[in-house]
Design a protein around this motif. Structure first.
Motif: not given
Length: 468
Positions: A288-316
């Motif tokens: 999928x090529x969605x306008x405004x979105x940069x896609x998925x992690x490449x092979x071997x890459x891990x990503x995560x989102x955290x808040x200012x306290x280091x807690x996980x942010x929901x993938x919503x």
């Protein structure tokens, strides 16, 4: 072997390509590249570090390739760099000489010329994968530029992961007109082609007509380039025979994405990366090529989102978090700056990108922008500047836009939009309030003639803060 297509034995056995590289009116075969670059390697072998004035010329191509053959780290220096920044780069890197293009201001360093027609067939052992290939200096937006140590292993891992995601093969002809002192033009464009084995064409300036005439299958550009092509219908339609159009280095406006898809038949590929990580996230040739979105992690890459306290942010797909990365493409630290290196990694080895993003339930990433300038805290809400910019670009009177947060005694920060175009500021404020939530509307819209940008087309938002 990092530059796999330049294997001397394979080239000698007939795996040549008459037009492997075309740049600045010069065409180099693989045999030319091996022979001339090996001659360069003989002249710099054993050096500690070498500076290369990274103009888009055959001389620069051979200088970079020669350093990689010899295992000598090179420092790409922008041709238009200011005097103070140039001196800092040369002093901080410890470069011993200039190689290739002769600088107007050598800063006391000797110059080693590159001879296009010199040839050597000496065989050099392949340097260790962990060896540093280059020192690329950051743009210096938060102080003097820092030297990013990039290993041969990181470059190879990145190119191979992109080849898998983009179905990039030796049959491709890659075209771009980008600078050779950034990851996009140098690592992806030039070194990627020398590793994959495809034809590489550099157009000089990235003009729509030059792109249209090149006859490529794979095109690289920054949003400014794609915007100009989208405005040139004939040039855009000429790219319909291409396979992939790749945009990066800054967010691609949704209207430009949609116009390119309409005229060329190709929704652009968007990707995300940095000097420190190389490219880590991308849309895929088969996905999928969605306008405004940069896609998925490449092979071997891990990503995560955290808040200012280091807690996980929901993938919503809505909640903004700080983007952190682990990747085989990661840099080896900042030269001479262990303090700065320590600051960007947490205790578990996650790289703090400094960017804020959202991730949806399918793992698609949308970059909101830099945490320092693009995450706006206004009236108790967290607003991404990119979301407001995307909304404004949907208005027919807006050609370009940049949004920042400015200190406000009542709101904490107020949203300010700088707009290039022909529209009433009050109308634009109401337009955003209707498209998004009321609290995301700009409190102030300024109509300007142009936006300040760097060489890669990125808007200099800290300069806009000074304007405000």
């Amino acid at each position: 072997m990092l530059l796999a297509s330049l294997n001397p034995a394979a080239v000698a056995a007939g795996a040549d390509l008459a037009d492997a590289v075309r740049i600045d009116g010069v065409t180099l075969s693989r045999s030319d590249l091996v022979g001339a670059a090996t001659s360069v390697a003989e002249r710099v072998g054993g050096a500690h570090r070498i500076a290369v004035l990274a103009k888009p010329t055959a001389t620069t191509v051979l200088a970079v390739t020669g350093c990689l053959i010899a295992g000598v780290p090179f420092v790409p220096v922008p041709a238009d760099v200011g005097a103070a920044e140039r001196r800092h780069i040369l002093t901080d890197s410890g470069a011993q000489a200039w190689l290739g293009e002769q600088p107007e201001h050598p800063e006391g360093l000797p110059h080693i010329p590159v001879r296009l027609h010199a040839r050597s067939w000496h065989r050099y052992p392949e340097p260790a994968p962990e060896a540093i290939a280059m020192v690329m200096y950051t743009s210096g937006t938060t102080g003097p530029p820092k030297g990013v140590l990039v290993s041969r292993r990181a470059i190879a891992a990145d190119i191979d992961a992109l080849a898998e995601a983009w179905q990039w093969t030796p049959e491709d002809t890659l075209v771009h007109g980008l600078p050779l002192f950034h990851i996009h033009g140098l690592v992806l464009g030039l070194l990627g082609s020398l590793r994959i084995g495809n034809r590489f064409i550099h157009t000089g300036k990235p003009k729509p007509a030059a792109y249209a005439e090149a006859g490529g299958s794979l095109y690289f550009g920054v949003p400014t380039v794609w915007s100009r092509i989208a405005d040139d219908e004939a040039a855009a339609r000429a790219l319909s025979s291409a396979r992939l159009l790749v945009s990066g280095s800054a967010p691609l406006p949704v209207p430009v994405f949609e116009r390119l898809a309409e005229l060329t038949g190709h929704p652009p590929i968007e990707r995300y990366g940095a000097s420190e990580t190389l490219i880590t996230i991308s849309t895929r040739a088969d996905g999928e090529r969605r306008p405004g979105w940069v896609g998925l992690p490449l092979r071997g890459v891990q990503t995560r989102l955290v808040d200012e306290h280091g807690a996980p942010v929901p993938h919503d797909g809505e909640t903004i978090g700080r983007l952190q990365i682990k990747s085989p493409t990661m840099f080896d630290g900042y030269l001479n700056r262990p303090d700065a290196t320590a600051e960007v990694f947490d205790a578990e080895g996650w790289y703090r990108s400094g960017d804020v993003a959202v991730i949806d339930g399918d793992g698609m990433h949308r970059i909101v922008g830099r945490e320092s300038v693009d995450l706006i805290k206004t009236g108790g809400f967290r607003v991404g500047a990119g979301e407001v910019e995307a909304a404004l670009l949907g208005h027919p009177g807006v050609d370009e836009v940049a949004v920042i947060g400015q200190p406000d005694n009542d709101l904490g920060q107020r949203i300010v939009a700088f707009v290039v175009g022909n529209a009433d500021p009050g109308e634009l404020i109401n337009y955003v309030a209707e498209q998004l939530s009321v609290h995301k509307r700009p409190r102030e819209v300024r109509i300007v003639d142009s936006l300040p940008r760097n060489a890669m087309g990125k808007v200099l938002k800290k300069e806009l803060a000074n304007w405000a």
